[in-house]
Design a protein around this motif. Structure first.
Motif, mmCIF file in Angstrom:
data_model
loop_
_atom_site.group_PDB
_atom_site.id
_atom_site.type_symbol
_atom_site.label_atom_id
_atom_site.label_comp_id
_atom_site.label_asym_id
_atom_site.label_seq_id
_atom_site.Cartn_x
_atom_site.Cartn_y
_atom_site.Cartn_z
ATOM 1 N N ARG A 303 0.469 -0.984 0.452
ATOM 2 C CA ARG A 303 -0.252 -0.267 -0.324
ATOM 3 C C ARG A 303 0.925 1.128 0.004
ATOM 4 O O ARG A 303 0.499 2.250 -0.548
ATOM 5 C CB ARG A 303 -0.931 -0.120 1.476
ATOM 6 C CG ARG A 303 -2.357 -1.091 0.800
ATOM 7 C CD ARG A 303 -3.620 -0.924 2.364
ATOM 8 N NE ARG A 303 -2.426 -1.248 3.388
ATOM 9 C CZ ARG A 303 -2.391 -2.488 4.189
ATOM 10 N NH1 ARG A 303 -3.292 -3.226 3.669
ATOM 11 N NH2 ARG A 303 -2.478 -2.120 4.936
ATOM 12 N N LYS A 304 2.074 1.027 0.464
ATOM 13 C CA LYS A 304 2.693 2.381 0.861
ATOM 14 C C LYS A 304 3.778 2.462 -0.652
ATOM 15 O O LYS A 304 3.820 3.292 -1.131
ATOM 16 C CB LYS A 304 3.748 2.591 1.805
ATOM 17 C CG LYS A 304 4.491 3.876 1.993
ATOM 18 C CD LYS A 304 6.195 2.564 3.604
ATOM 19 C CE LYS A 304 7.306 4.183 3.631
ATOM 20 N NZ LYS A 304 7.493 3.396 4.664
ATOM 21 N N LEU A 305 4.284 1.813 -1.434
ATOM 22 C CA LEU A 305 4.559 1.667 -2.332
ATOM 23 C C LEU A 305 3.476 1.748 -3.710
ATOM 24 O O LEU A 305 4.522 3.102 -4.157
ATOM 25 C CB LEU A 305 4.468 0.022 -2.474
ATOM 26 C CG LEU A 305 5.278 0.252 -4.481
ATOM 27 C CD1 LEU A 305 6.873 1.523 -4.790
ATOM 28 C CD2 LEU A 305 6.007 -1.111 -5.149
ATOM 29 N N LEU A 306 2.330 1.652 -4.037
ATOM 30 C CA LEU A 306 1.151 1.958 -5.017
ATOM 31 C C LEU A 306 1.136 3.447 -4.554
ATOM 32 O O LEU A 306 0.339 4.576 -5.151
ATOM 33 C CB LEU A 306 -0.073 1.695 -4.244
ATOM 34 C CG LEU A 306 -0.325 -0.003 -5.034
ATOM 35 C CD1 LEU A 306 -1.314 -0.871 -4.309
ATOM 36 C CD2 LEU A 306 0.190 -0.254 -6.666
ATOM 37 N N ALA A 307 1.269 4.138 -3.048
ATOM 38 C CA ALA A 307 0.666 5.626 -2.408
ATOM 39 C C ALA A 307 1.082 6.430 -2.982
ATOM 40 O O ALA A 307 1.856 7.535 -3.549
ATOM 41 C CB ALA A 307 0.616 5.843 -1.033
ATOM 42 N N ARG A 308 3.093 5.642 -3.063
ATOM 43 C CA ARG A 308 4.411 6.412 -3.742
ATOM 44 C C ARG A 308 4.365 7.356 -5.343
ATOM 45 O O ARG A 308 4.659 7.705 -5.766
ATOM 46 C CB ARG A 308 5.319 5.561 -3.978
ATOM 47 C CG ARG A 308 6.055 6.178 -1.867
ATOM 48 C CD ARG A 308 7.278 5.475 -2.173
ATOM 49 N NE ARG A 308 7.805 4.813 -0.966
ATOM 50 C CZ ARG A 308 9.163 4.366 -0.528
ATOM 51 N NH1 ARG A 308 9.601 4.544 -1.900
ATOM 52 N NH2 ARG A 308 9.390 4.651 0.679
ATOM 53 N N PRO A 310 2.705 7.692 -9.136
ATOM 54 C CA PRO A 310 1.380 9.148 -9.736
ATOM 55 C C PRO A 310 0.532 8.153 -9.755
ATOM 56 O O PRO A 310 -0.758 8.807 -9.700
ATOM 57 C CB PRO A 310 2.447 9.315 -10.970
ATOM 58 C CG PRO A 310 4.405 8.609 -10.665
ATOM 59 C CD PRO A 310 3.310 7.476 -10.115
ATOM 60 N N CYS A 311 -0.032 7.041 -10.024
ATOM 61 C CA CYS A 311 -1.886 6.523 -10.125
ATOM 62 C C CYS A 311 -1.740 6.196 -8.930
ATOM 63 O O CYS A 311 -3.494 6.559 -9.485
ATOM 64 C CB CYS A 311 -0.794 4.944 -11.389
ATOM 65 S SG CYS A 311 0.227 3.324 -10.735
ATOM 66 N N GLY A 312 -1.252 5.615 -7.961
ATOM 67 C CA GLY A 312 -1.689 5.437 -6.651
ATOM 68 C C GLY A 312 -2.145 7.155 -6.362
ATOM 69 O O GLY A 312 -3.411 7.069 -5.540
ATOM 70 N N ALA A 313 -1.179 8.555 -6.554
ATOM 71 C CA ALA A 313 -1.843 9.071 -6.273
ATOM 72 C C ALA A 313 -3.190 10.182 -6.491
ATOM 73 O O ALA A 313 -3.968 10.826 -5.823
ATOM 74 C CB ALA A 313 -0.257 10.082 -6.435
ATOM 75 N N GLY A 314 -3.086 9.592 -7.991
ATOM 76 C CA GLY A 314 -4.386 10.158 -8.197
ATOM 77 C C GLY A 314 -5.038 9.254 -8.415
ATOM 78 O O GLY A 314 -6.513 10.206 -8.542
#
Length: 314
Positions: A303-308, A310-314
Motif C-alpha cells: 500500500r505504501k508503494l502504491l501510494a508513492r 503517480p497512478c496511486g496518488a491520482g
C-alpha cells in the motif's frame, strides 16, 4: 554424434513436452503462461518490497526475499524453454544444454529445501527466545545460512548433473518430459544405471528429510511454546506468523516427496510430469500470494508503494 563400438552416441535430446497441439492443451498452455507471468511479477514485487521498505529489513523477510529469488529463477529455468519448444513444435536440446538444465534445476531445488529449514528455525528463535533473537539471528548468521543453502544445492546439482551425463546415450533421443529430469534422461542410457538410481534415491531422501526434520522439530518446539503462552493474543500472533511458512512448506515438500521419495519402479512419465509441473510452476506462483495475502507487513509495504506511484496518488 560419436561412435561407441557399433553404436552411435547421441549429441542432443528431444523433449516431448507437456502438451500436444490439441485445443485443450493450447488452453492449458495459455494458463501456464499466465501462471508464469503471475509468478514473475509476484516474486519480483516481493523482492522489491522487502528491499525498499525498512520495516521489512529483518531476518524473516531477508529469507523470504531469497526464497522469492529462488522461485523466480526456478520457474525461469523451466517455463521459457518449454514455451519455445511448444510454439516451435519441437524440443531439441543439446547434451550440454541438458546438463546445465539439470544443474540449475537441482541446485535451486536443493537451495529451497535448506532455506525453508532455516526459515523454520528463524521462526522458532523469534517465538521461543525473543529476547535473544537479534543476537542468535544476526546479519552474519543469516548470510551464512543463505550461502550454506546455495552451497548445499550447488554441490548436489553438480554431482548429479556430471554423473548423469557421464553415461553413454546411444538409443532413443526422446525424453518423455518437458525438461531434462534425471529419471527421464536415465531411461535413454545405454548402460546399467540401477546402482546410480539407487544412489540418487538415497541422496534425494536425505536432501529432503534432513531439512524437513529441522522444520518438523522447529514447529514442534514452537507449538509447545505457543501452548504455554497465557495471552490468547500472543498465541494468535504466533500462529499467524507461522501459518504462511507452513503452507509453503506443505506445498513444496509434498510435491517433492511424491516425486523423489518413491522408488523408480513406482514412477510413470505422466505422473512425473504432472507433479513436476506443480513444484516448478504452481508453487513459485503461489508462494508470494500466500505471503502477501496472509501478512500485514507485506500488505502495508505494498500500500505504501502504491501510494508513492503517480497512478496511486491520482
Amino acid at each position: 554424434m560419436a561412435l561407441m563400438g557399433n553404436q552411435t552416441l547421441i549429441s542432443h535430446f528431444i523433449l516431448l513436452g507437456l502438451f500436444t497441439h490439441s485445443p485443450l492443451h493450447l488452453l492449458l498452455f495459455s494458463i501456464i503462461m499466465v501462471m508464469f507471468l503471475v509468478a514473475l511479477s509476484g516474486n519480483g514485487l516481493m523482492i522489491l518490497l522487502i528491499n525498499i521498505d525498512s520495516r521489512l529489513h529483518i531476518p524473516m523477510y531477508f529469507f523470504l526475499s531469497w526464497l522469492s529469488l529462488m522461485d523466480l529463477m526456478l520457474i525461469s529455468t523451466i517455463v521459457p524453454r518449454m514455451a519455445i519448444d511448444f510454439l516451435l513444435g519441437h524440443g531439441s536440446i543439446s547434451f550440454t544444454g541438458c546438463g546445465f538444465q539439470i544443474l540449475f534445476f537441482l541446485t535451486l531445488l536443493g537451495d529451497e529445501c535448506f532455506l525453508l529449514a532455516f526459515m523454520a528455525y528463524d521462526r522458532y528463535v523469534a517465538i521461543s527466545n525473543p529476547l535473544r533473537y537479534s543476537v542468535v539471528m544476526s546479519c552474519r548468521v543469516c548470510w551464512l545460512m543463505v550461502v550454506g543453502s546455495w552451497l548445499f544445492g550447488l554441490v548436489d546439482g553438480l554431482i548429479q548433473a556430471i554423473y548423469t551425463l557421464s553415461f553413454p546415450y546411444c538409443g532413443s533421443q526422446e525424453i518423455d518430459h518437458f525438461f531434462c529430469d534425471i529419471p527421464a534422461v536415465l531411461k535413454l542410457a545405454c548402460a546399467d544405471t540401477s546402482l546410480y538410481e539407487t544412489m540418487i534415491y538415497v541422496c534425494c531422501v536425505l536432501m529432503l528429510l534432513l531439512p524437513f526434520s529441522v522444520i518438523s522439530v522447529s514447529y514442534l518446539l514452537i507449538l509447545v511454546t505457543v501452548l504455554h503462552m497465557r495471552s490468547a493474543e500472543g498465541r494468535k500472533k504466533a500462529f499467524s506468523t507461522c501459518s504462511s511458512h507452513m503452507a509453503v512448506v506443505s506445498l513444496f515438500y509434498g510435491a517433492a516427496m511424491i516425486t523423489y521419495m518413491r522408488p523408480q519402479a513406482y514412477h510413470s512419465s505422466k505422473q512425473d510430469k504432472v507433479v513436476s509441473a506443480f513444484y516448478t510452476m504452481i508453487t513459485p506462483m503461489l508462494n508470494p500470494l500466500i505471503y502477501s495475502l496472509r501478512n500485514k507487513e507485506v500488505a502495508g509495504a505494498l500500500r505504501k508503494l502504491l501510494a508513492r506511484c503517480p497512478c496511486g496518488a491520482g
